[in-house]
Design a protein around this motif. Structure first.
Motif, short mmCIF file in Angstrom:
data_model
loop_
_atom_site.label_atom_id
_atom_site.label_comp_id
_atom_site.label_asym_id
_atom_site.label_seq_id
_atom_site.Cartn_x
_atom_site.Cartn_y
_atom_site.Cartn_z
N UNK A 28 0.82 -1.21 0.00
CA UNK A 28 0.00 0.00 0.00
C UNK A 28 0.86 1.26 0.00
N UNK A 29 0.38 2.25 -0.72
CA UNK A 29 0.94 3.59 -0.67
C UNK A 29 0.06 4.43 0.23
N UNK A 30 0.69 5.17 1.15
CA UNK A 30 -0.07 6.04 2.05
C UNK A 30 0.45 7.48 1.88
N UNK A 31 -0.46 8.38 1.61
CA UNK A 31 -0.12 9.80 1.47
C UNK A 31 -0.93 10.58 2.49
N UNK A 32 -0.23 11.26 3.38
CA UNK A 32 -0.87 11.98 4.48
C UNK A 32 -0.72 13.49 4.26
N UNK A 33 -1.84 14.19 4.27
CA UNK A 33 -1.84 15.65 4.18
C UNK A 33 -2.02 16.15 5.61
N UNK A 34 -0.93 16.66 6.18
CA UNK A 34 -0.88 16.96 7.61
C UNK A 34 -1.49 18.34 7.89
N UNK A 35 -2.29 18.40 8.93
CA UNK A 35 -2.90 19.67 9.34
C UNK A 35 -1.84 20.51 10.06
N UNK A 36 -1.32 21.51 9.36
CA UNK A 36 -0.28 22.38 9.93
C UNK A 36 -0.77 23.81 10.07
N UNK A 37 -2.09 24.00 10.04
CA UNK A 37 -2.62 25.36 10.07
C UNK A 37 -2.45 25.99 8.69
N UNK A 38 -2.11 27.29 8.66
CA UNK A 38 -1.93 27.98 7.38
C UNK A 38 -0.57 27.60 6.79
N UNK A 39 -0.55 26.54 6.03
CA UNK A 39 0.69 26.03 5.45
C UNK A 39 0.43 24.71 4.77
#
Length: 349
Positions: A28-39
């Motif tokens: 599996x490929x996992x791609x995480x879009x991390x919550x970093x606020x305004x960024x």
């Protein structure tokens, strides 16, 4: 006995050639879009167990990014990509570089005079991390089962946003297009030369209407759209016009300011989206067969831009007391004499 010794030697050789850098290898490929606020910050965990971090959010998000990586089992980052030198993309990389062994550092090459960018270059040099400025169409060798290609980079761009490294990552039938802060003009260049169709689109410039043109979104035809931005940000991100364009092509929209950390997992044919705020699993298929229907997700209410506060300041120290991250050129408090690097952003840290 000799055969046993040869077998052990072969196993040791294989382990030395294919070291695992994070979780055990999977299909599996996992791609995480991390919550970093305004960024913006994106963690890619390849099927072979290797990891790549694309940007690290603002400096204030550094510890949160490190914590997130550790929670996903990351012990080493095989690649770190700084798409361009704006503080909301590279600030958190200072904490990351201080916390993890890094195999390769990939940079846009755009020279920037901010303290944050200088600090990152110092860390890369101090830790002897191999440093690369890629060329268009270069491949990043994260996993032989994947193709990760640079679709744009420009160290000579007048604007830091247009220096952005744009990446397309493909795993069998599922692909990800990461636009960083590339403008609509850069989008036009890319789509005129390359196949930009992708399963998952991380929209350029946090969903701003300076990016994500109607023509570009029509070419990408994403099933999933990711908008990475902070709650109640001063820029009005994301644009309702951009969201409408995404809805028009049938994209399911996810927002870090609403959905927190967003993870896309795929075996190369089907993909599922999971958000960390509440339960949300959206399985789908790219095999041409209709996917099982899932309950429609209501559009989340959009945060209202923060009201304009004080607009006149003697210096950057005073301005940062009201606007800790500085201000952009379109902001009423922006003054050219406080924008020393002439990048359209005053008093950034």
């Amino acid at each position: 006995m000799k055969n046993t010794i040869r077998l052990i030697a072969s196993l040791l050789l294989m382990l030395s050639i294919f070291p695992a850098s994070s979780e055990a290898a999977t299909n599996e490929l996992k791609v995480h879009f991390i919550d970093v606020g305004q960024g913006e910050a994106v963690l890619i965990q390849a099927p072979n167990g290797k990891s790549m971090l694309v940007d690290g959010g603002p400096k204030t998000a550094g510890k949160a990014v490190v914590s997130f990586l550790k929670s996903k089992g990351v012990k080493k980052l095989d690649y770190v990509v700084a798409t361009h030198p704006d503080a909301d993309h590279i600030g958190g990389l200072v904490e990351v570089l201080n916390s993890f062994q890094v195999g390769h550092f990939i940079d846009s090459g755009k020279v920037h005079t901010t303290q944050t960018y200088y600090e990152i270059l110092q860390l890369v040099d101090k830790k002897n991390i191999p440093f690369t400025v890629p060329k268009e169409l270069d491949k990043i060798a994260l996993d032989p089962q994947m193709i990760i290609r640079v679709l744009h980079v420009d160290e000579h761009a007048d604007d830091t946003n247009d220096a952005s490294i744009v990446l397309k990552a493909t795993y069998n039938q599922v692909s990800f297009l990461l636009m960083a802060d590339a403008s609509a003009e850069i989008e036009e260049e890319i789509r005129s030369k390359y196949n930009v169709q992708a399963t998952v689109l991380e929209n350029g410039h946090h969903g701003s209407d300076t990016s994500s043109s109607a023509a570009f979104i029509s070419n990408v035809k994403p099933s999933v759209a990711i908008l990475s931005y902070g709650k109640n940000n001063a820029y009005g991100h994301p644009s309702s016009v951009v969201e409408k364009r995404l809805q028009n092509v049938g994209a399911k929209i996810y927002r870090t300011a609403v959905d927190c950390n967003i993870s896309v997992t795929t075996n190369g044919v089907k993909h599922a989206v999971i958000k960390s705020c509440g339960k949300s699993v959206s399985p789908s298929s790219t095999s041409g067969k209709p996917a099982a229907k899932t309950p429609a997700m209501q559009s989340a209410p959009q945060p209202k831009p923060s009201p304009i506060k004080q607009t006149s300041f003697k210096n950057c120290t005073e301005l940062r007391k009201v606007y800790p991250k500085g201000v952009g050129k379109s902001h009423p408090a922006y003054q050219t004499n406080m924008d020393r690097d002439k990048d359209g952003w005053a008093c950034e840290r």
